[in-house]
Design a protein around this motif. Structure first.
Motif, PDB file in Angstrom:
ATOM      1  N   LEU A   1      -1.142  28.487  14.506  1.00 56.26           N
ATOM      2  CA  LEU A   1      -0.674  27.979  12.830  1.00 56.26           C
ATOM      3  C   LEU A   1      -0.153  26.703  12.925  1.00 56.26           C
ATOM      4  O   LEU A   1       0.464  25.993  13.461  1.00 56.26           O
ATOM      5  N   ASN A   2      -0.833  26.115  11.709  1.00 54.38           N
ATOM      6  CA  ASN A   2      -0.340  24.935  11.152  1.00 54.38           C
ATOM      7  C   ASN A   2       0.008  24.911   9.629  1.00 54.38           C
ATOM      8  O   ASN A   2      -0.827  25.537   8.993  1.00 54.38           O
TER       9      ASN A   2
ATOM     10  N   ALA B   1       4.751  19.288  -5.004  1.00 52.02           N
ATOM     11  CA  ALA B   1       4.655  19.533  -3.555  1.00 52.02           C
ATOM     12  C   ALA B   1       3.566  19.389  -3.352  1.00 52.02           C
ATOM     13  O   ALA B   1       2.456  19.907  -4.170  1.00 52.02           O
ATOM     14  N   ASP B   2       2.931  18.984  -2.097  1.00 52.29           N
ATOM     15  CA  ASP B   2       1.601  18.892  -1.492  1.00 52.29           C
ATOM     16  C   ASP B   2       1.770  20.137  -0.431  1.00 52.29           C
ATOM     17  O   ASP B   2       2.661  19.888   0.185  1.00 52.29           O
ATOM     18  N   TYR B   3       0.737  20.622  -0.332  1.00 48.16           N
ATOM     19  CA  TYR B   3       1.051  21.655   1.005  1.00 48.16           C
ATOM     20  C   TYR B   3      -0.527  21.851   1.704  1.00 48.16           C
ATOM     21  O   TYR B   3      -1.655  21.693   1.107  1.00 48.16           O
ATOM     22  N   THR B   4      -0.599  22.388   2.915  1.00 47.10           N
ATOM     23  CA  THR B   4      -1.748  22.843   3.717  1.00 47.10           C
ATOM     24  C   THR B   4      -1.172  23.887   4.598  1.00 47.10           C
ATOM     25  O   THR B   4       0.040  24.218   4.856  1.00 47.10           O
ATOM     26  N   LEU B   5      -1.974  24.970   4.668  1.00 47.01           N
ATOM     27  CA  LEU B   5      -1.977  25.935   5.463  1.00 47.01           C
ATOM     28  C   LEU B   5      -3.115  26.177   6.479  1.00 47.01           C
ATOM     29  O   LEU B   5      -4.403  26.365   5.870  1.00 47.01           O
ATOM     30  N   GLY B   6      -3.341  26.256   7.904  1.00 48.52           N
ATOM     31  CA  GLY B   6      -4.425  26.358   8.522  1.00 48.52           C
ATOM     32  C   GLY B   6      -4.168  27.019  10.035  1.00 48.52           C
ATOM     33  O   GLY B   6      -2.937  27.313  10.357  1.00 48.52           O
ATOM     34  N   TRP B   7      -5.308  26.783  10.611  1.00 51.61           N
ATOM     35  CA  TRP B   7      -4.930  27.459  11.979  1.00 51.61           C
ATOM     36  C   TRP B   7      -5.804  26.518  13.138  1.00 51.61           C
ATOM     37  O   TRP B   7      -6.971  26.066  12.743  1.00 51.61           O
ATOM     38  N   GLY B   8      -5.387  26.129  14.047  1.00 56.97           N
ATOM     39  CA  GLY B   8      -5.819  25.305  15.169  1.00 56.97           C
ATOM     40  C   GLY B   8      -6.805  26.025  16.030  1.00 56.97           C
ATOM     41  O   GLY B   8      -6.418  27.016  16.557  1.00 56.97           O
TER      42      GLY B   8
ATOM     43  N   TRP C   1      -9.852  20.655  16.074  1.00 58.58           N
ATOM     44  CA  TRP C   1     -10.152  21.063  14.809  1.00 58.58           C
ATOM     45  C   TRP C   1      -8.870  22.212  14.451  1.00 58.58           C
ATOM     46  O   TRP C   1      -8.621  22.946  14.942  1.00 58.58           O
ATOM     47  N   VAL C   2      -8.766  21.977  12.767  1.00 57.74           N
ATOM     48  CA  VAL C   2      -7.817  22.702  12.194  1.00 57.74           C
ATOM     49  C   VAL C   2      -8.494  23.115  10.844  1.00 57.74           C
ATOM     50  O   VAL C   2      -9.064  22.281   9.903  1.00 57.74           O
TER      51      VAL C   2
END
Length: 307
Positions: free
Chosen positions: A186-187, A213-220, A225-226
């Motif tokens: 999780l990122n 707000a700025d936001y990001t949600l990702g997976w490494g 790479w994310v």
């Protein structure tokens, strides 16, 4: 984008010239380029000097009014290059690392109003600078907090022009950013901001306070790479004001409940972190739920490296 919406874009485009002076946080713009930050926004790196380059392109075809209805058909195109310099010192403050940053945007702005006026400007926008303190509670959790000062450094400003490269007023922005980073999982990132805008002395107009707000949600993926999503959320939390007794905008501000702006965006986001230490990220975001602002799409690219 930095100064990415035209100052005079209002429902008044369909009414009278004097009405053009009122439209949410003067002209429907904000000091911060909503959604510019991508992954790693809460991480202050080790002591040293770093360079970042943001590049973006904003395209909008609709102006929304206070009810979210279409107020005008427009063709707004803004291209921005924004170099940022970051210096992290050896000094500790409250147990965190003390750093400083400065950012100066270069903008190319074009606006055409359907069956109406048009304008084009190119030059320097308003500078952002300020101190920041970075904390690292764990290997994966990082926090940065500080105060940004936005200075009216734009290369030109004319209250009678359709668009301007800067706001012509000072802004103080409180910032709290957090990052959770797992190269194999999780990122998540969020940058919370509260803006206090001072009066524009050329127009006697003071934009309301803003929460966004700025936001990001990702997976490494474990290989640098994310992959994920990102965007922004924006809400103006106090009314615009016009102090001059003969201010043309005052009646419009009162009639539309303070001209409070609102927007939200989301889209795919990606980042690559090299073994050499440099990072590249990209994001596309599409706006929705817009009030008192232009509505469009933005592409952002960000490159970071040690100097």
């Amino acid at each position: 984008m930095l100064k990415h919406s035209p100052r005079h874009l209002t429902a008044g485009l369909l009414l009278t010239t004097c009405a053009l002076h009122a439209h949410a946080s003067e002209g429907g713009i904000s000091s911060w380029p909503n959604g510019i930050e991508i992954y790693g926004m809460g991480i202050l790196p080790p002591p040293g000097t770093y360079g970042q380059l943001f590049a973006g392109n904003y395209l909008a075809d609709t102006l929304r009014d206070n009810s979210g209805d279409k107020a005008a058909d427009i063709d707004l195109r803004v291209t921005t290059l924004a170099p940022r310099f970051v210096w992290v010192t050896e000094q500790k403050v409250f147990g965190g690392d003390l750093g400083f940053h400065a950012l100066l945007p270069l903008n190319d702005m074009r606006l055409n109003v359907k069956n109406g006026p048009h304008d084009h400007k190119r030059g320097i926008g308003d500078a952002h600078l300020g101190p920041v303190i970075g904390f690292h509670p764990s290997e994966k959790l990082h926090i940065a907090t500080g105060v940004d000062f936005v200075l009216p450094t734009a290369s030109e400003y004319d209250e009678d022009d359709l668009i301007n490269l800067g706001n012509n007023y000072y802004t103080v922005q409180a910032v709290l950013a957090m990052t959770y980073l797992d190269p194999d999982g999780l990122n998540a990132d969020i940058r919370l901001m509260h803006d206090y805008n001072f009066e524009n002395r050329a127009t006697n107009y003071q934009s309301g306070r803003e929460l966004h707000a700025d936001y990001t949600l990702g997976w490494g993926l474990g290989n640098g790479w994310v992959l994920g999503v990102g965007g922004h959320a924006y809400q103006q939390i106090s009314d615009d004001k016009c102090s001059a007794s003969d201010c043309d905008a005052a009646a419009l501000v009162d009639a539309s409940g303070g001209n409070r702006g609102r927007s939200f965006s989301i889209g795919p986001a990606v980042q690559y972190s090299s073994k050499q230490g440099w990072m590249f990220s990209a994001k596309w975001q599409d706006e929705s739920g817009v009030r008192n602002r232009a509505e469009g799409q933005t592409y952002w690219f960000k490159f970071t490296t040690a100097l």
